[in-house]
Design an enzyme around this catalytic site. Structure first.
Site, PDB file in Angstrom:
ATOM      1  N   TYR A  51      87.824  93.168 137.882  1.00 32.11           N
ATOM      2  CA  TYR A  51      88.325  91.752 138.265  1.00 32.11           C
ATOM      3  C   TYR A  51      89.666  91.988 137.956  1.00 32.11           C
ATOM      4  O   TYR A  51      90.793  92.315 136.521  1.00 32.11           O
ATOM      5  CB  TYR A  51      88.072  91.082 137.355  1.00 32.11           C
ATOM      6  CG  TYR A  51      86.127  90.307 137.365  1.00 32.11           C
ATOM      7  CD1 TYR A  51      85.831  91.119 138.490  1.00 32.11           C
ATOM      8  CD2 TYR A  51      85.919  89.138 136.637  1.00 32.11           C
ATOM      9  CE1 TYR A  51      84.324  90.778 138.203  1.00 32.11           C
ATOM     10  CE2 TYR A  51      84.791  89.334 136.205  1.00 32.11           C
ATOM     11  CZ  TYR A  51      83.668  89.682 137.509  1.00 32.11           C
ATOM     12  OH  TYR A  51      82.346  89.565 137.825  1.00 32.11           O
ATOM     13  N   HIS A 140      77.208  96.814 135.924  1.00 25.66           N
ATOM     14  CA  HIS A 140      77.750  95.718 136.894  1.00 25.66           C
ATOM     15  C   HIS A 140      77.929  96.746 138.120  1.00 25.66           C
ATOM     16  O   HIS A 140      78.357  98.095 138.686  1.00 25.66           O
ATOM     17  CB  HIS A 140      79.881  96.081 137.102  1.00 25.66           C
ATOM     18  CG  HIS A 140      80.514  94.437 137.579  1.00 25.66           C
ATOM     19  ND1 HIS A 140      81.868  94.669 137.739  1.00 25.66           N
ATOM     20  CD2 HIS A 140      79.826  93.834 137.628  1.00 25.66           C
ATOM     21  CE1 HIS A 140      81.824  93.222 137.749  1.00 25.66           C
ATOM     22  NE2 HIS A 140      80.915  92.609 138.665  1.00 25.66           N
TER      23      HIS A 140
END
Length: 336
Positions: A51, A140
């Site tokens: 992110y 992820h």
């Protein structure tokens, strides 16, 4: 297995937007949003190196540094290592998610699910977050949306690398739980078929929402319930389209989705229901769901989420959604 007992509530805070998703967010606004989540009683925070190339972790850590560590649950992710070398964020190859963090830090992002990279990723995350421990670690994006036809190879690298490292860390008590954090159901179905290692939970983004839940209902959620693997629902507002935004699947919503949202809004208005409440409470109604973690970049959005969680939604609204075939007939809905 399972993480329900360790989560402090059913509403968490997903901090992907704090990585400058879609727009450059001032540091002050990001900090105020995290503080608002704390002030509203939210005590589960999820982030990731991906992110904004570490920006979300840095911003979250700066605010949480002043909070008692034992009072909140923290999760981050592995699979991407953030390097000191820089690149143009606008030109990264992110599969279907191109441009999502083009306003983030310019640090190069290296996809690596090996054992050594997993250990390094955790160490780096601890430094960016300014904390001494993580509660939950997700592997992820080992899925089609980032790797296309090569996703199985990425998954296999994670299975022999990250999965085993995280299982060992859980057994040693270094972390409390681990699982996968993805935007597709197939990697999770594959993982549930494994004898070893065994995850505690999954973070599933965008695949159990008012707009998209048919596939997850078929096999994933029943199997997860049977194996006591909890689901954390990411993106309960489908990238914002169910909360007044224009994005679906992190891109501009297509006409078919816009039309479906308008039909849901019309029913919600007829019953005096906010669409946020409908979306959030639907995601939480399945027995497999332990929590939902909507994201936000403005403090006011946090209060809206808390209100949506507690809003009374009449049974007739859910019945009308079924009648209009806007949700699957076997999808659980909140009890009165």
């Amino acid at each position: 297995m399972g993480i329900s007992s360790m989560l402090p509530g059913r509403l968490g805070f997903g901090t992907a937007p704090l990585g400058n998703m879609f727009r450059a967010i001032p540091d002050e606004e990001a900090a105020a949003t995290v503080q608002a989540a704390w002030d509203q009683g939210i005590r589960y925070y999820d982030t990731a190196p991906f992110y904004g190339a570490g920006l979300s972790e840095i911003r979250l850590g700066e605010v949480l540094a002043g909070k008692p560590r034992d009072e909140y649950v923290l999760s981050t992710k592995v699979g991407r290592v953030i390097l000191d070398e820089v690149e143009d964020p606008a030109h990264r190859d992110l599969g279907e998610k191109g441009g999502i963090f083009e306003h983030g830090r310019p640090n190069k992002i290296l996809n690596d699910y090996s054992a050594d990279a997993t250990k390094r990723s955790i160490e780096d995350s601890l430094k960016r977050l300014g904390t001494d421990r993580l509660d939950i670690v997700w592997v992820h994006d080992v899925a089609q949306d980032f790797y296309g036809d090569e996703w199985v190879a990425a998954y296999e690298s994670a299975r022999t690398g990250a999965f085993r490292v995280l299982q060992k860390l859980r057994e040693e008590g270094v972390i409390k739980a681990w699982g996968l954090g993805v935007n597709r159901v197939e990697p999770l179905e594959l993982t549930l078929d494994l004898d070893e290692p065994q995850p505690d939970a999954f973070l599933l983004a965008g695949r159990y929402t008012l707009l998209d839940h048919e596939r997850a209902l078929q096999r994933l959620l029943p199997a997860a319930t049977e194996q006591n693997v909890d689901i954390v629902v990411g993106g309960p507002y489908s990238s914002g389209i169910l909360a007044g935004g224009q994005h679906f699947e992190y891109q501009q919503a297509p006409p078919a989705i816009i039309e479906k949202v308008e039909r849901i809004k019309a029913l919600a208005a007829r019953h005096g229901v906010s669409i946020k409440a409908a979306a959030l409470q639907f995601a939480l109604a399945h027995p497999a769901t332990a929590a939902a973690i909507p994201g936000a970049t403005r403090p006011s959005r946090i209060a809206e989420d808390v209100t949506a969680l507690n809003e009374t939604v009449p049974a007739a609204f859910w019945a009308d959604l079924r009648t209009e075939r806007l949700i699957q007939p076997d999808a659980p809905v909140p009890s009165a």
